[in-house]
Design an enzyme around this catalytic site. Structure first.
Site, PDB file in Angstrom:
ATOM      1  N   MET A   1      18.656  60.351  56.170  1.00 38.35           N
ATOM      2  CA  MET A   1      18.135  61.276  57.073  1.00 38.35           C
ATOM      3  C   MET A   1      19.276  62.286  57.610  1.00 38.35           C
ATOM      4  SD  MET A   1      18.558  60.965  60.738  1.00 38.35           S
ATOM      5  CE  MET A   1      17.058  60.113  61.412  1.00 38.35           C
ATOM      6  N   SER A 283       8.739  58.075  57.121  1.00 41.94           N
ATOM      7  CA  SER A 283       9.320  59.011  56.079  1.00 41.94           C
ATOM      8  C   SER A 283      10.854  59.103  56.538  1.00 41.94           C
ATOM      9  CB  SER A 283       8.764  60.296  56.254  1.00 41.94           C
ATOM     10  OG  SER A 283       9.004  60.820  57.652  1.00 41.94           O
ATOM     11  N   ASP A 284      11.692  59.615  55.510  1.00 43.34           N
ATOM     12  CA  ASP A 284      13.023  60.119  55.952  1.00 43.34           C
ATOM     13  C   ASP A 284      12.730  61.243  56.879  1.00 43.34           C
ATOM     14  OD1 ASP A 284      15.742  60.443  56.256  1.00 43.34           O
ATOM     15  OD2 ASP A 284      16.173  59.733  54.172  1.00 43.34           O
ATOM     16  N   TRP A 285      13.763  61.946  57.493  1.00 42.87           N
ATOM     17  CA  TRP A 285      13.718  62.946  58.244  1.00 42.87           C
ATOM     18  C   TRP A 285      13.222  64.172  57.537  1.00 42.87           C
ATOM     19  CZ3 TRP A 285      13.787  58.683  60.614  1.00 42.87           C
ATOM     20  CH2 TRP A 285      13.777  58.664  61.699  1.00 42.87           C
ATOM     21  N   ALA A 287      11.032  64.394  54.954  1.00 46.08           N
ATOM     22  CA  ALA A 287      10.812  64.085  53.769  1.00 46.08           C
ATOM     23  C   ALA A 287       9.453  64.135  53.669  1.00 46.08           C
ATOM     24  CB  ALA A 287      11.212  62.726  53.442  1.00 46.08           C
TER      25      ALA A 287
END
Ligand SMILES: *[C@@H]1O[C@H](CO)[C@@H](O)[C@H](O)[C@H]1NC(C)=O
Ligand SMILES: *[C@@H]1O[C@H](CO)[C@@H](O)[C@H](O)[C@H]1NC(C)=O
Ligand SMILES: *[C@@H]1O[C@H](CO)[C@@H](O)[C@H](O)[C@H]1NC(C)=O
Ligand SMILES: *[C@@H]1O[C@H](CO)[C@@H](O)[C@H](O)[C@H]1NC(C)=O
Ligand SMILES: *[C@@H]1O[C@H](CO)[C@@H](O)[C@H](O)[C@H]1NC(C)=O
Ligand SMILES: *[C@@H]1O[C@H](CO)[C@@H](O)[C@H](O)[C@H]1NC(C)=O
Ligand SMILES: *[C@@H]1O[C@H](CO)[C@@H](O)[C@H](O)[C@H]1NC(C)=O
Length: 876
Positions: A1, A283-285, A287
């Site tokens: 992230m 989610s990843d940041w 993503a």
């Protein structure tokens, strides 16, 4: 992230988003043969018995939530819109607070009165399961103490496939089993104190460059086959799920052309159905790249809530859009209910509904006591944001123990180490002392100056202090002179009997910061020491006859320029020790303890020794393609196959004493069949009404005081009513191919958290007696590698790590019997046709090799013969 305004060139993004729009969200062809098949619907959570009670509690709440409350819980309120790096919306009417999500794997990021623990790679180098767990308990206590609900760690992906990859140091080493023990024990430790752990990044996120989807280009596609996925990259995730991990973070990149954040096969199929994951998927940041599609593909929580193209402007794929998508009939309310239930069940499972669970008392956005409550809003109410709560406890002790027991002695000619107490030392290299600009002078440690205790990026933490090697020498009253330079100083004249200590390092980090031309990955530094370290060692070695080299590093570096110089007597890898760099090293250098770390990766003689497919992928038009043509053959699996001898093998590590491994035994436990016994059926999951809720459940409340750019789940009455009208019209959402809303029984390889529970049945118990045959106390590591039977239908790496144990400190002459085991999964291969774990030869003779390193295997046990013997020629 990521988390930095600098990470997002806003003006550029705003300009080009108008030009390019959403074109990049379409899938781009990947190399022939790689396909991302559909898998629908998202499996409901709650079907394993260990989660039943948590799901029961969650379902009572969920059945009484409004649409806007539910969609508030499944997304963040926006980047920089709260005290933590991620802040979910709340449902206060039902007693559900905002959840605080915070980095990172080695300690609480961006705060004070915390501990900067040794990084994952250092933990891996200890090969000590007890320390892996104890460090994680301490980390969990710090996150809890700061009021964090969700800890964004551990990282088990990247796996370290690419030696130049920027974030390998956040994980535990370039082997799935070492990585799996590191990850699973971290999860168990963190969650033992009620903090939700997040295993990340699912999956195959093996380089930093080109990882993210942006408006110019889709994120890199990792193209890999099913067997490689199961036997390497998924293995640590399976063990983490088996340990009951509460959250999974999906990676930025694509797999087989489909973004991990909306890859239905990966999330619905593999993670939630095959691995039986019961927690929630975030989610990843930034993503997340779609609204309806990512929900259908199994994403449960959008972080930090913003759209990926232009964050910070109050736009989201979810929140109000999720409310709209349910009202207009595109996302079945059933999917939303499952996502919310997963999040709340996890919260209940960890006991976070307790009134004793602390509220956030720090602010990741500032070190000041007071500041804006919503920095992303630009105009924001201010208040107390940092309460400076000290969460350190006695955690420095476990941090120091990890740093010390990770130190890996690679070379020690004629007992140059340990140093005698009265040794006269000349110390060279700026890595020996703290960054003169201040230990936290670079945001997210985005510079390499002074002692390297961690890499850079979101996986970093602020140092409360840095016990540098020089501090350690001072504290011991050592006889030393320090030359704080990376160029050999002309005023350094050796006296007879001097020992020269040379400190060099190699750094890497996350892609949103570039350090000395390295955009996360080690592009310009390559596998060389930074700051002219190689030249410094050579110059010192030319003048001094007794040189000890100490390396702080994120991963392998090439030692060849100076390794064999006659005056280079000893080499130590101290990895990334965090705040405890000094005394931990002194304890080893001066022989209070013997070194007991072992390499969590191979050190090659040349970078050309790796297959070309492990190179970083550079710029490519369209979607960069990263095809894992080497299959199972990374790190030592590759070196052994290619017959290349590295400089130091995976698992290598010397001691000041010597050990023998004797009296090994092997005992069959569970009889093996080709396929595991049939999986248990799924248990019941909560059920809710499936009718679309009335649009009024999403209306803005009367006179609601909105924060500018904050993400809300409400809709204007007109919009909500219009969405409801769509639901009753003929207009239909263009569902992806293969879409269905009928729950499946789940694949044969599933059945519980981690997969079919029979996979974890112990097939063989192995014991070995380790004895200290030298003259100093020390700890030994028994490493167990498996060699599959000859003549099976699958090509397998000649040896693969399957278990390990570290002894206690053994006095000279003392022995300890260590117990190791092989599970059914350990002796299986993933059969892509049967889609199951298969024991390739139930009557076959597996060789079970035990030793101190992958190239020092001194004991062999046979599964069929039942015989253990020493002195057999090892396979590598
Ligand atoms: C990627 O494609 C390969 C080759 O077709 C297939 O074996 C594998 O299952 C696919 N993986 C995913 C996650 O889609
Ligand atoms: C839902 O909440 C209301 C009060 O807001 C309460 O009267 C009702 O019993 C609750 N229903 C359930 C199913 O818990
Ligand atoms: C969503 O969460 C925010 C932040 O806590 C809160 O202001 C808002 O009222 C919540 N919305 C609903 C529907 O509860
Ligand atoms: C429903 O709303 C979502 C979110 O705005 C949108 O993506 C989707 O296309 C809409 N569905 C229909 C059938 O219009
Ligand atoms: C180590 O000692 C041996 C004899 O014990 C000697 O032959 C050798 O040269 C020494 N090596 C170094 C590097 O000092
Ligand atoms: C250190 O002390 C030992 C005896 O304890 C002696 O043999 C050695 O020569 C001394 N070394 C130095 C560098 O003074
Ligand atoms: C190994 O086993 C033999 C025979 O049982 C025993 O005599 C010996 O002490 C054992 N060795 C160790 C190191 O335990």
């Amino acid at each position: 992230m990521l988390n930095s305004l600098a990470a997002v060139p806003l003006a550029a993004l705003i300009f080009s988003s108008c030009v390019l729009g959403a074109a990049v969200e379409k899938r781009i062809p990947v190399p022939a043969g790689y396909v991302a098949p559909p898998y629908y619907p998202a499996p409901h959570g709650g079907w394993t018995s260990d989660w039943t009670e948590a799901y029961r509690k969650a379902s009572l709440i969920v059945s009484n939530l409004t649409l806007a409350e539910k969609t508030n819980i499944t997304a963040g309120t926006g980047i920089f819109m709260g005290r933590c790096v991620g802040n979910t919306g709340s449902a206060l009417r039902a007693g559900i607070p905002q959840l605080c999500l915070q980095d990172g794997p080695l300690g609480v990021r961006n705060t004070d009165h915390n501990t900067a623990f040794p990084a994952g790679i250092t933990v891996g180098a200890t090969w000590d399961k007890a320390l892996m767990y104890e460090r994680a308990v301490a980390i969990g206590e710090e996150f809890r103490g700061k009021g964090v609900n969700v800890h964004l760690g551990p990282s088990v992906g990247p796996l370290g496939r690419k030696p130049r990859g920027g974030r390998n140091w956040e994980g535990f080493g370039s082997d799935p089993v070492l990585q799996a023990f590191g990850g699973a024990l971290s999860i168990e430790g963190i969650q033992s104190v009620g903090v939700i752990a997040t295993i990340k990044h699912l999956i195959a996120n093996e380089q930093e460059m080109y990882r993210m989807y942006n408006i110019f280009q889709p994120g890199i596609s990792s193209n890999l086959d099913d067997r490689t996925l199961h036997e390497l990259y998924l293995w640590p995730f399976a063990e983490g799920v088996r340990s009951g991990v509460g959250a999974v973070m999906v990676a930025y990149n694509a797999v087989n052309g489909s973004a991990c954040s909306q890859n239905s096969y990966l999330i619905n199929g593999i993670l939630k159905d095959e691995l039986g994951f019961q927690g929630f998927v975030m989610s990843d940041w930034l993503a997340q790249i779609s609204g309806v599609d990512s929900a259908l593909a199994g994403l449960d929580l959008s972080m930090p809530g913003d759209v990926h193209t232009v964050p910070l402007l109050g736009n989201s794929y979810w929140m109000y859009e999720y409310s709209r998508s349910v009202l207009n009939g595109s996302i079945p309310v059933d999917r939303l209910n499952d996502a919310v239930t997963r999040i709340l069940a996890t919260w209940f499972k960890m006991g976070q509904d307790s009134p004793n669970y602390p509220k956030p008392n720090f602010d990741t956005n500032t070190q000041d006591a007071e500041g804006p409550l919503y920095p992303g809003a630009l105009i924001s109410p201010r208040g107390v944001v940092n309460e400076f709560v000290n969460v350190q406890g006695n955690h420095a002790e476990v941090a120091r123990a990890v740093a010390r027991d990770a130190i890996t002695l690679l070379k020690n000619m004629n007992g140059s180490l340990p140093l005698s107490r009265n040794a006269t030392l000349k110390v060279f290299g700026t890595d020996a002392e703290k960054n003169p600009d201040g230990i936290n002078s670079c945001a997210d440690q985005g510079c390499n100056k002074g002692t390297l205790g961690m890499g850079w990026g979101s996986g970093s933490a602020r140092y409360p202090y840095m016990d540098s090697p020089i501090d350690g020498l001072k504290a011991r009253g050592a006889n030393y002179k320090f030359f704080n330079t990376d160029s050999f100083p002309s005023n350094s004249n050796p006296s007879p009997g001097d020992t020269a200590l040379v400190f060099i390092n190699a750094d890497s980090g996350e892609n949103y910061i570039t350090v000395d031309g390295n955009p996360g990955d080690r592009t310009s530094a390559g596998l060389r020491a930074w700051r002219n370290g190689d030249k410094l060692v050579k110059d010192v070695a030319a003048k001094y006859s007794n040189v000890v080299v100490v390396v702080h590093t994120v991963g392998p570096i090439i030692l060849e320029e100076w390794h064999d110089l006659p005056s280079v007597k000893a080499i130590l890898f101290a990895h990334l020790p965090g705040q405890e760099a000094g005394d931990s090293l002194m304890q080893v250098l001066f022989g209070d303890v013997s070194p007991s770390g072992h390499l969590p990766y191979t050190i090659p003689k040349s970078e050309d020794d790796y297959p070309d497919s492990l190179d970083l992928v550079g710029f490519q038009l369209g979607q960069p393609q990263d095809t894992f043509t080497e299959g199972l053959y990374i790190d030592y699996r590759h070196f052994n196959k290619a017959g290349i001898k590295g400089r130091y093998a995976f698992g290598h590590g010397l001691s000041y004493t010597t050990f023998s491994f004797t009296n090994a035994t092997i005992t069959p436990v569970t009889p093996l069949s080709t396929l595991p016994p049939t999986r248990p059926a799924k248990g019941a999951t909560p059920s809710y009404p499936t009718s679309i809720p009335p649009p009024s459940e999403a209306y803005w409340p009367e006179s609601f005081n909105r924060i500018w750019r904050y993400l809300y789940s409400f809709l204007d009455k007109r919009d909500a009513d219009a969405a409801a009208a769509v639901a009753s019209s003929t207009s239909k959402y263009p569902y992806p191919a293969g879409y269905s809303n009928v729950q499946k029984p789940g694949p044969p390889a599933g059945g519980a958290q981690g997969g079919n529970p029979a996979l974890f049945d112990v097939a063989y118990r192995v014991s070995v007696t380790v004895s200290n045959t030298g003259s100093r106390p020390g700890k030994a590591v028994a490493q167990l590698y498996l060699q599959f039977p000859q003549g099976i239908a699958w090509d397998t790496p000649v040896i693969q790590l399957r278990d390990f144990e570290k002894s206690r400190t053994l006095a000279p002459g003392e022995s300890q019997t260590l117990e190791l085991r092989l599970t059914r999964k350990d002796v299986s291969v993933w059969d892509v046709v049967r889609q199951n774990w298969v024991v390739p030869d139930t009557e076959g003779e597996y060789a079970v090799w035990i030793g101190e390193a992958s190239d020092r295997l001194t004991v062999r046990c046979g599964t069929q013969s039942g015989v253990c013997e020493s002195g057999v020629k090892p396979p590598v």
